[in-house]
Design a protein around this motif. Structure first.
Motif, mmCIF file in Angstrom:
data_model
loop_
_atom_site.group_PDB
_atom_site.id
_atom_site.type_symbol
_atom_site.label_atom_id
_atom_site.label_comp_id
_atom_site.label_asym_id
_atom_site.label_seq_id
_atom_site.Cartn_x
_atom_site.Cartn_y
_atom_site.Cartn_z
ATOM 1 N N PHE A 42 0.840 -1.200 0.000
ATOM 2 C CA PHE A 42 0.000 0.000 0.000
ATOM 3 C C PHE A 42 0.870 1.244 0.000
ATOM 4 C CE2 PHE A 42 0.766 -1.320 4.340
ATOM 5 C CZ PHE A 42 1.133 -0.149 4.984
ATOM 6 N N GLU A 43 0.256 2.363 -0.350
ATOM 7 C CA GLU A 43 0.878 3.676 -0.244
ATOM 8 C C GLU A 43 0.136 4.444 0.832
ATOM 9 O OE1 GLU A 43 1.251 5.673 -3.980
ATOM 10 O OE2 GLU A 43 1.933 3.840 -4.968
ATOM 11 N N GLN A 44 0.895 5.147 1.628
ATOM 12 C CA GLN A 44 0.339 5.881 2.755
ATOM 13 C C GLN A 44 0.176 7.350 2.381
ATOM 14 O OE1 GLN A 44 2.128 4.254 6.417
ATOM 15 N NE2 GLN A 44 1.955 6.332 7.169
ATOM 16 N N ASN A 45 -0.993 7.910 2.630
ATOM 17 C CA ASN A 45 -1.268 9.319 2.350
ATOM 18 C C ASN A 45 -1.137 10.172 3.604
ATOM 19 O OD1 ASN A 45 -1.932 8.485 -0.246
ATOM 20 N ND2 ASN A 45 -4.077 8.249 0.268
ATOM 21 N N SER A 46 -0.527 9.624 4.627
ATOM 22 C CA SER A 46 -0.417 10.291 5.915
ATOM 23 C C SER A 46 0.970 10.011 6.486
ATOM 24 C CB SER A 46 -1.505 9.749 6.851
ATOM 25 O OG SER A 46 -1.256 10.131 8.168
ATOM 26 N N ASP A 47 1.436 10.901 7.344
ATOM 27 C CA ASP A 47 2.739 10.691 7.985
ATOM 28 C C ASP A 47 2.629 9.810 9.220
ATOM 29 O OD1 ASP A 47 4.043 12.262 6.127
ATOM 30 O OD2 ASP A 47 3.799 14.095 7.289
ATOM 31 N N ASN A 48 1.426 9.529 9.654
ATOM 32 C CA ASN A 48 1.215 8.715 10.859
ATOM 33 C C ASN A 48 1.521 7.241 10.568
ATOM 34 O OD1 ASN A 48 0.267 11.030 12.103
ATOM 35 N ND2 ASN A 48 -1.849 10.593 11.567
ATOM 36 N N ASP A 49 1.926 6.513 11.593
ATOM 37 C CA ASP A 49 2.137 5.084 11.477
ATOM 38 C C ASP A 49 0.775 4.401 11.502
ATOM 39 O OD1 ASP A 49 3.248 2.584 11.344
ATOM 40 O OD2 ASP A 49 3.721 2.510 13.486
ATOM 41 N N LEU A 50 0.396 3.788 10.400
ATOM 42 C CA LEU A 50 -0.944 3.229 10.260
ATOM 43 C C LEU A 50 -1.002 1.728 10.498
ATOM 44 C CD1 LEU A 50 -2.088 5.179 7.095
ATOM 45 C CD2 LEU A 50 -2.647 5.663 9.477
ATOM 46 N N LEU A 51 0.099 1.084 10.807
ATOM 47 C CA LEU A 51 0.084 -0.369 10.971
ATOM 48 C C LEU A 51 -0.839 -0.813 12.097
ATOM 49 C CD1 LEU A 51 3.785 -1.378 10.312
ATOM 50 C CD2 LEU A 51 1.813 -1.591 8.800
ATOM 51 N N ASP A 52 -0.926 -0.049 13.168
ATOM 52 C CA ASP A 52 -1.851 -0.402 14.247
ATOM 53 C C ASP A 52 -3.301 -0.329 13.778
ATOM 54 O OD1 ASP A 52 0.129 -0.924 16.102
ATOM 55 O OD2 ASP A 52 0.138 1.124 16.882
ATOM 56 N N ILE A 53 -3.606 0.667 12.979
ATOM 57 C CA ILE A 53 -4.966 0.816 12.444
ATOM 58 C C ILE A 53 -5.279 -0.311 11.472
ATOM 59 C CG2 ILE A 53 -6.480 2.282 11.056
ATOM 60 C CD1 ILE A 53 -4.929 4.679 12.213
ATOM 61 N N ILE A 54 -4.330 -0.636 10.611
ATOM 62 C CA ILE A 54 -4.524 -1.710 9.640
ATOM 63 C C ILE A 54 -4.728 -3.035 10.350
ATOM 64 C CG2 ILE A 54 -3.369 -3.049 7.849
ATOM 65 C CD1 ILE A 54 -2.043 -0.408 6.970
ATOM 66 N N GLU A 55 -3.945 -3.259 11.380
ATOM 67 C CA GLU A 55 -4.054 -4.503 12.115
ATOM 68 C C GLU A 55 -5.422 -4.656 12.747
ATOM 69 O OE1 GLU A 55 -1.920 -5.936 16.016
ATOM 70 O OE2 GLU A 55 -0.516 -5.835 14.348
#
Length: 55
Positions: A42-55
């Motif tokens: 995936f490509e991230q459109n945000s600077d935040n770490d999104l792995l917790d959200i994805i999980e």
């Protein structure tokens, strides 16, 4: 583009549901889930770490 290896993915239908749900998130784009290799890219459109959200 980021790649994440998924564990315990044994259902192609579930993989498609996960891909569709993540594609609906504004913070992600170009989401692809390869069921045969259990790899999520995936490509991230945000600077935040999104792995917790994805999980």
């Amino acid at each position: 583009m980021q790649k994440v290896k998924l564990e315990n993915l044994d259902c192609a239908n579930c993989a498609a549901k996960i891909e569709n749900s993540l594609n609906n998130m504004d913070e992600l784009s170009n989401v692809k889930l390869n069921f045969s290799t259990s790899t999520l890219s995936f490509e991230q459109n945000s600077d935040n770490d999104l792995l917790d959200i994805i999980e």
